[in-house]
Design an enzyme around this catalytic site. Structure first.
Site, PDB file in Angstrom:
ATOM      1  N   PHE A 143       0.830  -1.206   0.000  1.00  0.00           N
ATOM      2  CA  PHE A 143       0.000   0.000   0.000  1.00  0.00           C
ATOM      3  C   PHE A 143       0.863   1.255   0.000  1.00  0.00           C
ATOM      4  O   PHE A 143       1.808   1.373   0.782  1.00  0.00           O
ATOM      5  CB  PHE A 143      -0.879   0.057   1.257  1.00  0.00           C
ATOM      6  N   ASP A 144       0.504   2.193  -0.860  1.00  0.00           N
ATOM      7  CA  ASP A 144       0.997   3.550  -0.729  1.00  0.00           C
ATOM      8  C   ASP A 144       0.365   4.135   0.535  1.00  0.00           C
ATOM      9  O   ASP A 144      -0.634   3.616   1.034  1.00  0.00           O
ATOM     10  CB  ASP A 144       0.578   4.344  -1.972  1.00  0.00           C
ATOM     11  N   LEU A 145       0.938   5.218   1.058  1.00  0.00           N
ATOM     12  CA  LEU A 145       0.380   5.841   2.261  1.00  0.00           C
ATOM     13  C   LEU A 145      -0.500   7.045   1.912  1.00  0.00           C
ATOM     14  O   LEU A 145      -1.725   6.980   2.020  1.00  0.00           O
ATOM     15  CB  LEU A 145       1.516   6.261   3.204  1.00  0.00           C
ATOM     16  N   ASP A 146       0.115   8.137   1.454  1.00  0.00           N
ATOM     17  CA  ASP A 146      -0.641   9.363   1.157  1.00  0.00           C
ATOM     18  C   ASP A 146      -1.570   9.161  -0.029  1.00  0.00           C
ATOM     19  O   ASP A 146      -1.140   8.769  -1.111  1.00  0.00           O
ATOM     20  CB  ASP A 146       0.317  10.507   0.840  1.00  0.00           C
TER      21      ASP A 146
END
Length: 224
Positions: free
Chosen positions: A13-16
């Site tokens: 998963f990417d965060l932002d």
């Protein structure tokens, strides 16, 4: 057409713009940095393009800063972000339930973000999300490993992933999808973040989804 469920074991998963909505903290910190550089920007919506890509790159791209100017702007950004902007952030509705269900369904999860790892861990700890991930990888404060492809490569290394067809990257910007492609893994673009449908299509996302609920469905629905 997307299959009803996807055959992956590892989910990055990417965060932002994927796990959390960091708009307020990032844009206000960019505004602060620009002001210190002598540029007044009152419209925070104009600064959302900074969400996702490495910030040094964005200062150069959007304001034609030299490398030295971009480095100075980044330091100003961190003056505010490290104290205040870090926590001006919200978890997208449904994300924690999704992560909890994925854990129960035995998916192996990681975070792959261009954000400095020290900030990423603070944010995930603050929202009590760190416990869902085996690995959290980001950039270093000195700019090392800021490219998303390098971040994903490090995740694959730390998780000892050899079967790349069992791995997928989820993110909202083209950099997430390009980084996935560079590492030979599939990608899912999400439109609820800060990348447009067109951006995700142009970056050749393997799949595109429009909501957190859609992610729950394609990864096997809810854990029982």
């Amino acid at each position: 057409m997307m299959p009803m469920t996807l055959p992956y074991t590892y989910i990055l998963f990417d965060l932002d713009g994927t796990l959390t909505d960091p708009k307020e903290g990032i844009t206000k910190s960019i505004q602060y940095a620009l002001n210190k550089m002598g540029i007044i920007e009152n419209d925070l919506d104009k600064l959302t393009s900074f969400i996702g890509p490495p910030l040094l790159q964005s200062f150069v791209e959007f304001y034609s800063f030299s490398e030295d100017e971009a480095s100075q702007a980044l330091q100003f950004y961190r003056e505010r972000f490290a104290v205040t902007g870090l926590f001006e952030n919200e978890v997208y509705e449904g994300i924690e339930k999704l992560l909890k269900d994925l854990n129960k369904l035995n998916y192996r999860l990681a975070v792959a973000t261009s954000k400095p790892i020290v900030y990423a861990k603070q944010i995930l700890d603050f929202f009590n999300l760190s416990k869902y991930f085996e690995v959290i990888v980001g950039s270093e404060l000195d700019g090392t490993r800021s490219a998303k492809g390098d971040v994903i490569e490090e995740v694959l290394k730390q998780m000892k992933i050899e079967k790349k067809d069992q791995c997928v990257m989820i993110g909202d910007r083209k950099h997430d999808l390009i980084g996935a492609s560079e590492n030979g893994i599939d990608s899912i673009g999400v439109t609820y973040g800060y990348g447009s449908q067109q951006e995700l299509e142009d970056a050749n996302a393997t799949y595109i989804v429009h909501s957190v609920d859609s992610l729950s469905i394609i990864f096997g629905k809810e854990a029982k």
